[in-house]
Write a protein that holds these residues in place. Structure first.
Motif, PDB file in Angstrom:
ATOM      1  N   VAL A 286       0.929  -1.278  -0.132  1.00  0.00           N
ATOM      2  CA  VAL A 286       0.271   0.318  -0.718  1.00  0.00           C
ATOM      3  C   VAL A 286       0.881   1.873   0.125  1.00  0.00           C
TER       4      VAL A 286
ATOM      5  N   HIS B  85      -7.541  -1.355  -2.656  1.00  0.00           N
ATOM      6  CA  HIS B  85      -7.409   0.062  -2.300  1.00  0.00           C
ATOM      7  C   HIS B  85      -8.053   0.701  -2.089  1.00  0.00           C
TER       8      HIS B  85
ATOM      9  N   SER C 115      -1.417   4.351  -4.614  1.00  0.00           N
ATOM     10  CA  SER C 115      -2.071   3.093  -5.208  1.00  0.00           C
ATOM     11  C   SER C 115      -3.642   2.647  -5.290  1.00  0.00           C
TER      12      SER C 115
END
Length: 369
Positions: free
Chosen positions: A157, A269, A161
């Motif tokens: 992450v 995400h 992202s």
């Protein structure tokens, strides 16, 4: 034979499984919806040579379809009452050893499976290196377009992202063209960028978790083996039919698999960004709209959660991860026994479905932890 009610065996050695596969006239492979299990299924299927088989990917809480009877049923990455053999822990690594016993084993697929499981070291990595899968500087992505790869990776992450434009801006700051073959120095600087942005303000475990995305091995049907692992894990969860074809080595599904990877990454995400979070003693909780809870729980646990146990909850569904060796599967089972529902998983990862409110389930899990 499964059809005759033989008692299922929870696990077996690679040599014993290879012997059973040689003797079977028809084999049924039932894979869990994870990259590790999918890779293991592909390894076993490819090693069967002329033996007829049926392979399928079954999501959590779905019942496997018994469209045919088999001499040998192997549950991969899951347990199944009708199975003769269940490969749960280190499925891809065990399948790789089994396939080598049978004479055909793809080291790129095996390494991708172990990376998807979070365990890229050991005998599989050594075998991949001997087979010529060299590691290079850079970041593990499945595509040549670096902006596409960075934005849609679920191996980490970062601030970019889920956002291809943000990834392009980050590459521009490094003076790296996203769609050109980068130099070795470009790859090193890109790896440094990812390592720094991923670990900034993150729990200490993020520094270890991001390692599987750095210095990737090169081989297989995608740009890197780590990228292959990312695609396997995503497509297993998003499109089971495409997943089986990919694991069997059918090049025709490559673009469909990449589409599934991008879709899965965007959903995951977005959920990490938008989730409502809370922190308790030893527990980090993230709540949000429908999402790929298993992937989101992994991302939070590895890169965001300040507590050793992470619980991700959406309407009627939850996933838990532990990073301190705790048995969260037992806690999930206790929680669903308290409020009603179903649980699957073992050890440090588990899933649940339930009919109560998210608040009630969170409370039940807290009490069980």
């Amino acid at each position: 034979m499964s059809a005759t009610g033989r008692e299922p065996t929870p696990a077996t050695s690679p040599s014993a499984l290879a012997g059973s596969l040689r003797e079977a006239a028809f084999v049924r492979l039932v894979s869990d919806a994870t990259g590790d299990a999918l890779a293991a299924t592909g390894l076993l299927a490819r090693a069967l040579d002329d033996t007829p088989f049926q392979a399928s990917v079954v999501r959590p809480f779905e019942d496997p379809d018994r469209t045919t009877e088999a001499d040998l049923t192997v549950a991969v990455g899951r347990t199944q009452s009708a199975a003769d053999v269940s490969l749960t822990d280190r499925a891809a690594a065990t399948a790789f050893e089994t396939a080598r016993e049978l004479g055909t084993a793809d080291p790129a697929l095996a390494l991708a499976g172990t990376i998807a499981a979070g365990d890229a070291d050991g005998a599989v990595a050594e075998a991949a290196e001997r087979a010529g899968l060299e590691r290079r500087p850079g970041v593990a992505v499945p595509v040549a377009d670096l902006a596409d790869g960075l934005a849609h990776s679920t191996l980490f992450v970062a601030p970019f992202s889920g956002e291809a434009d943000a990834a392009r801006a980050a590459l521009a700051d490094l003076d790296v063209a996203p769609d050109e073959d980068p130099s070795t120095d470009d790859r090193r600087r890109l790896a440094s960028l990812v390592a720094l942005t991923v670990t900034e303000d993150a729990p200490p475990r993020a520094a270890d978790a991001v390692q599987r995305a750095l210095r990737p091995a090169v081989g297989g049907p995608f740009e890197t083996v780590g990228g292959y692992a990312d695609v396997l894990d995503a497509v297993a969860r998003e499109r089971p039919g495409t997943a089986v074809a990919l694991a069997l080595g059918h090049d025709a599904v490559r673009e469909d698999a990449l589409d599934a990877w991008r879709t899965h990454a965007r959903r995951a995400h977005e959920a990490v960004t938008d989730a409502t979070t809370g922190r308790y003693d030893g527990l980090f909780v993230a709540r949000g709209d429908p999402m790929p809870t298993g992937t989101v729980a992994r991302l939070f646990a590895d890169f965001r959660a300040p507590e050793p146990v992470t619980l991700v909850v959406t309407d009627g569904e939850a996933a838990a991860r532990a990073t301190d060796g705790r048995d969260v599967a037992a806690s999930i089972r206790a929680a669903v026994e308290s409020v009603g529902g179903d649980a699957v998983g073992t050890g440090d990862r588990a899933r649940a479905r339930f009919d109560v409110s998210t608040a009630d389930f969170i409370e039940a899990f807290r009490e069980a932890l």
